[in-house]
Design an enzyme around this catalytic site. Structure first.
Site, short mmCIF file in Angstrom:
data_model
loop_
_atom_site.label_atom_id
_atom_site.label_comp_id
_atom_site.label_asym_id
_atom_site.label_seq_id
_atom_site.Cartn_x
_atom_site.Cartn_y
_atom_site.Cartn_z
N CYS A 1 0.79 -0.96 0.12
CA CYS A 1 0.22 -0.18 0.28
C CYS A 1 0.81 1.43 -0.16
O CYS A 1 1.83 1.52 0.67
CB CYS A 1 -0.78 -0.28 1.28
SG CYS A 1 -1.85 -1.69 1.04
N ARG B 1 5.20 0.09 -5.95
CA ARG B 1 5.14 -0.70 -4.87
C ARG B 1 3.84 -1.77 -5.08
O ARG B 1 4.77 -3.04 -4.17
CB ARG B 1 4.46 0.27 -3.87
CG ARG B 1 5.62 1.16 -3.87
CD ARG B 1 5.65 2.10 -2.49
NE ARG B 1 5.14 1.95 -1.23
CZ ARG B 1 6.08 1.98 -0.50
NH1 ARG B 1 6.64 2.90 -0.98
NH2 ARG B 1 5.74 1.44 1.16
N TRP C 1 -2.61 -3.43 -1.68
CA TRP C 1 -2.74 -4.11 -2.15
C TRP C 1 -2.93 -5.21 -0.94
O TRP C 1 -3.29 -4.83 0.39
CB TRP C 1 -0.92 -4.41 -1.55
CG TRP C 1 -0.24 -5.83 -2.15
CD1 TRP C 1 -0.07 -6.40 -3.57
CD2 TRP C 1 0.14 -6.84 -1.03
NE1 TRP C 1 0.83 -6.97 -3.47
CE2 TRP C 1 0.53 -8.05 -2.03
CE3 TRP C 1 -0.54 -6.50 -0.05
CZ2 TRP C 1 1.06 -9.02 -2.03
CZ3 TRP C 1 0.38 -8.05 0.79
CH2 TRP C 1 0.27 -9.51 -0.50
N ASN D 1 -1.85 1.84 6.09
CA ASN D 1 -1.11 1.19 4.80
C ASN D 1 -0.65 -0.18 6.61
O ASN D 1 -0.11 0.71 7.15
CB ASN D 1 -0.14 2.24 4.62
CG ASN D 1 1.64 0.96 4.38
OD1 ASN D 1 0.71 -0.45 3.73
ND2 ASN D 1 2.23 1.05 3.80
N GLY D 2 -0.48 -0.93 6.63
CA GLY D 2 -0.48 -1.72 7.90
C GLY D 2 -1.31 -2.65 7.59
O GLY D 2 -2.43 -3.41 7.00
N GLU E 1 18.48 -16.50 -7.41
CA GLU E 1 18.70 -15.65 -7.85
C GLU E 1 18.01 -15.36 -9.04
O GLU E 1 16.85 -14.84 -9.78
CB GLU E 1 19.58 -14.50 -7.92
CG GLU E 1 19.65 -13.05 -8.35
CD GLU E 1 17.71 -12.21 -7.48
OE1 GLU E 1 17.14 -12.84 -6.70
OE2 GLU E 1 17.74 -11.63 -7.98
N LYS F 1 13.95 -14.58 -10.82
CA LYS F 1 13.89 -13.34 -11.67
C LYS F 1 13.08 -14.37 -11.90
O LYS F 1 11.55 -13.45 -12.46
CB LYS F 1 14.87 -13.08 -11.92
CG LYS F 1 15.01 -11.51 -12.32
CD LYS F 1 15.93 -10.94 -10.92
CE LYS F 1 15.05 -10.76 -10.17
NZ LYS F 1 14.82 -10.61 -9.14
N GLU G 1 9.21 -14.47 -10.99
CA GLU G 1 8.34 -13.57 -10.69
C GLU G 1 7.73 -13.02 -11.89
O GLU G 1 6.51 -11.98 -11.64
CB GLU G 1 8.70 -12.47 -9.44
CG GLU G 1 10.13 -11.80 -10.19
CD GLU G 1 11.02 -11.28 -8.64
OE1 GLU G 1 9.75 -10.59 -7.69
OE2 GLU G 1 12.05 -11.47 -8.97
N HIS H 1 19.37 -36.70 -6.75
CA HIS H 1 18.97 -37.25 -5.11
C HIS H 1 17.20 -36.90 -4.65
O HIS H 1 16.58 -36.35 -3.83
CB HIS H 1 19.05 -36.21 -3.57
CG HIS H 1 20.75 -36.34 -3.90
ND1 HIS H 1 21.19 -37.59 -3.33
CD2 HIS H 1 21.93 -36.09 -4.15
CE1 HIS H 1 22.83 -38.69 -3.36
NE2 HIS H 1 23.21 -36.89 -3.75
N LYS I 1 6.65 -4.20 -4.40
CA LYS I 1 7.70 -4.60 -4.75
C LYS I 1 8.29 -3.73 -2.75
O LYS I 1 9.84 -3.93 -2.55
CB LYS I 1 8.49 -2.64 -5.13
CG LYS I 1 9.36 -2.32 -5.31
CD LYS I 1 10.22 -2.66 -5.66
CE LYS I 1 12.05 -2.65 -6.22
NZ LYS I 1 12.89 -3.49 -6.94
#
Ligand code: M6R
Length: 601
Positions: free
Chosen positions: A2, A27, A74, A100-101, A478, A482, A485, A501, A596
């Protein structure tokens, strides 16, 4: 996650709020809204989806008011829809709020005070604004009602409140979630991120947790929990507004990938003294060198950078180092050493999981260092020390230049601590980082080759594997993050030796396996792993390093110091992921479900 903006001044608030929200789009959000107060009351516009949708709704009415608040949501409590979007209003529409929260005790508060209220949304936010009205109806002033409500809240919040009966004041508070006050001449603003309101000011004041801030056109009054006024100077946000634009690039992610050579150069410059030696604040060097063990705490890409940093801190500086995912560490702390030092790695400096660990380790009295891209961010303010990445604003949700900057800064820190420990440097780091810079340039120039690799290996696949050994394994994690996402291809990174394995059972005809081969001591073994998957039908894509390459390798990165290969190999993976997502016609910069800056735990 948010984002919040607010404006009180003499100009048209609506346009400023919409522009501010556009700057916060990066964000991550799924709905948005604004509220503007004028003579007729409070005008609320909300919409599911992008700010462009909100703009259409808001532009359908000619509203002129010079105080207002805005929000990108969000979703946490309740689906993204009109009702759940912020701003939320009290029953009579007198009070309007953005948040926000996450409020943890919202059900208890609702049961205790608001049993007669009919809620319009499923959010934990609406309760806050209804409570303000509840206490206002009991005779409290708006400031007193707001202060009372804030004192009852448990959880994380950044709040902006306006009152239709008072067009001269905004009420603001925060706990754990980020929020800044921007100060101007005849106006003031609030923003989750200075970037949002750079359009009007670059002067910002921090707010501390549990403070109440009364914002008027010509005045900002900050009060602590006991009501004592706090004097706080504004600082200048060191952000160039142009850095936050896409420029000639189609996407922020592509721009940020291309910026990596420039970021490397800036880091080399920032951490070098006039004699060409590595430099760092002596207090930082002392505290890191005094530690008997380093604990790196981070999330996502920053965690992956931490894995590479561990290699440097152990191999160069000789300090035992553990790397932990913040959201796990907070619930399952390992036995700590006698003199630990905590390094928090975070692009945004706002990640709630990492911050929760910092709060805990501070209580235990342990020293802390934050490595972040955002000066003045929460993790930076609250740690004992900060090292900056100097990467410029990173807007794309998928982190690219922050990862390479984090690794470069960790390499510098490790070499400086090595010197402090009297260890012989076997690497001229600044020279090696300069070579890395040139190597990254080569890869960026080969963007068309990366696009072809994306076409050849990832065009239609539903899954992909990334494999590597030792430091290449860290980079493969990584690379997989990438790809998944932004392209939604199910991608996982594996240690080459672990395949047989279990994972090798997943290999089918045509499964793409992207193998990194940049390390001499494991070159024969990773190539053996490639043969194993190829024998089972996989489509291997080998990215090797000059000097270790073999006929048939898909791409060969330029030769750099063996421990610095992550800085170069990852750039190839970033570009491959970018093109894989682009070819699927996906929103590269704003992938679904992601934010973000992850400001809730
Ligand atoms: O701001 P931070 O570095 O603390 O963020 C941590 C993660 O949320 C972040 O790296 C995330 O994994 C990115 N989307 C990765 O591209």
């Amino acid at each position: 996650m948010c984002g919040i903006v607010g404006y009180i001044g003499h100009d048209n608030a609506k346009e400023l709020l919409l522009k501010g929200l556009e700057k916060l789009e990066y964000r991550g959000y799924d709905s948005a809204g604004i509220a503007v107060v004028n003579d007729e009351g409070t005008n609320v516009f909300k919409s599911k989806g992008r700010i462009a949708e909100l703009r259409k709704v808001a532009d359908s009415e000619d509203i002129d008011g010079n105080v207002g608040i805005g929000h990108t949501r969000w979703a946490t409590h309740g689906v993204p829809n009109y009702e759940n979007s912020h701003p939320h209003q009290s029953a009579t529409n007198r009070f309007t709020l953005v948040h926000n929260g996450v409020i943890e005790n919202y059900e208890e508060l609702s049961d205790a005070y608001l049993s007669n209220v009919t809620f319009l949304s499923e959010t934990d936010t609406e309760i806050i604004v209804q409570l303000v009205e509840y206490f206002s109806d009991k005779g409290l002033s708006t400031e007193a009602a707001f202060t009372k409500v804030v004192s009852l809240l448990e959880g994380s919040y950044a709040l902006g409140l306006i009152d239709s009966q008072d067009r001269d004041t905004m009420y603001v508070a925060k706990n754990k979630s980020p929020l800044l006050i921007g100060v101007g001449d005849g106006f003031n603003v609030i923003a989750s991120d200075a970037l949002a309101m750079l359009q009007v000011t670059n002067q910002y004041k921090e707010i501390h947790d549990h403070e109440i801030v009364i914002v008027k056109r010509d005045e900002v009054v900050i009060k602590d929990q006991e009501g004592n006024i706090q004097n706080r100077e504004a600082y200048t946000a060191q952000i160039d507004a142009a850095d936050a634009e896409k420029g000639v690039y189609d996407h922020y992610m592509l721009k940020e990938i291309h910026e990596q050579p420039a970021v490397m150069r800036r880091i080399i410059q920032e951490y070098q003294d006039d004699e060409g030696n590595l430099k760092m604040d002596a207090d930082i060097t002392r505290d890191v060198a005094n530690a008997d063990r380093i604990y790196i705490i981070a999330a996502g890409t920053s965690y992956h950078a931490g894995l590479v940093g561990k290699e440097y801190l152990e191999k160069w500086a000789g300090v035992p180092t553990e790397v932990h995912v913040a959201s796990e560490f907070i619930y399952n702390m390992p036995l700590l050493s006698e003199k630990p030092l905590f390094i928090y790695i975070s692009q945004s400096g706002e990640t709630a999981d990492s911050r929760a660990v910092l709060v805990e380790t501070k209580k235990l009295g342990h020293k802390s260092l934050t490595i972040t891209n955002v000066p003045g961010s929460t993790l930076s303010r609250e740690a004992d020390h900060t090292l900056l990445l100097h990467a410029g604003p990173e807007i794309a949700v998928a982190s690219t230049k922050a990862y390479t900057a984090q690794i470069a800064v960790l390499s510098i820190l490790s070499q400086i601590v090595a010197k402090e420990h009297g260890r012989e440097a076997d690497v001229a780091l600044l020279r090696e980082l300069a070579k890395v810079t040139t190597a990254i340039e080569t890869i960026v120039d080969d963007a068309d080759v990366m696009e072809q690799i994306a076409t050849d290996f990832l065009e239609t696949t539903r899954n992909a594997f990334f494999i590597g050994r030792t430091i290449d394994y860290n980079v493969s994690l990584e690379g997989a993050l990438k790809l998944k996402e932004i392209s939604y291809i199910q991608a996982e990174g594996f240690a080459g030796g672990e395949l047989k394995h279990g994972t090798i059972a997943l290999i089918e005809e045509g499964t793409p396996v992207i193998a990194l081969a940049t390390q001499e001591n494991v070159n024969p073994s990773i190539r053996g792993n490639v043969k194993e998957v190829a024998a089972r039908g996989a489509n291997p894509c080998i990215i090797s390093m000059d000097g270790l390459n073999k006929d048939g390798d898909t791409y060969v990165i330029p030769h750099v110091h063996e421990l610095l290969t992550p800085l170069v190999a990852v750039v190839a993976m970033q570009l491959i992921s970018y093109y894989a997502a682009l070819h699927r016609d996906l929103d590269v910069d704003k992938p679904r479900n992601l934010a973000k800056s992850v400001t809730v735990e």
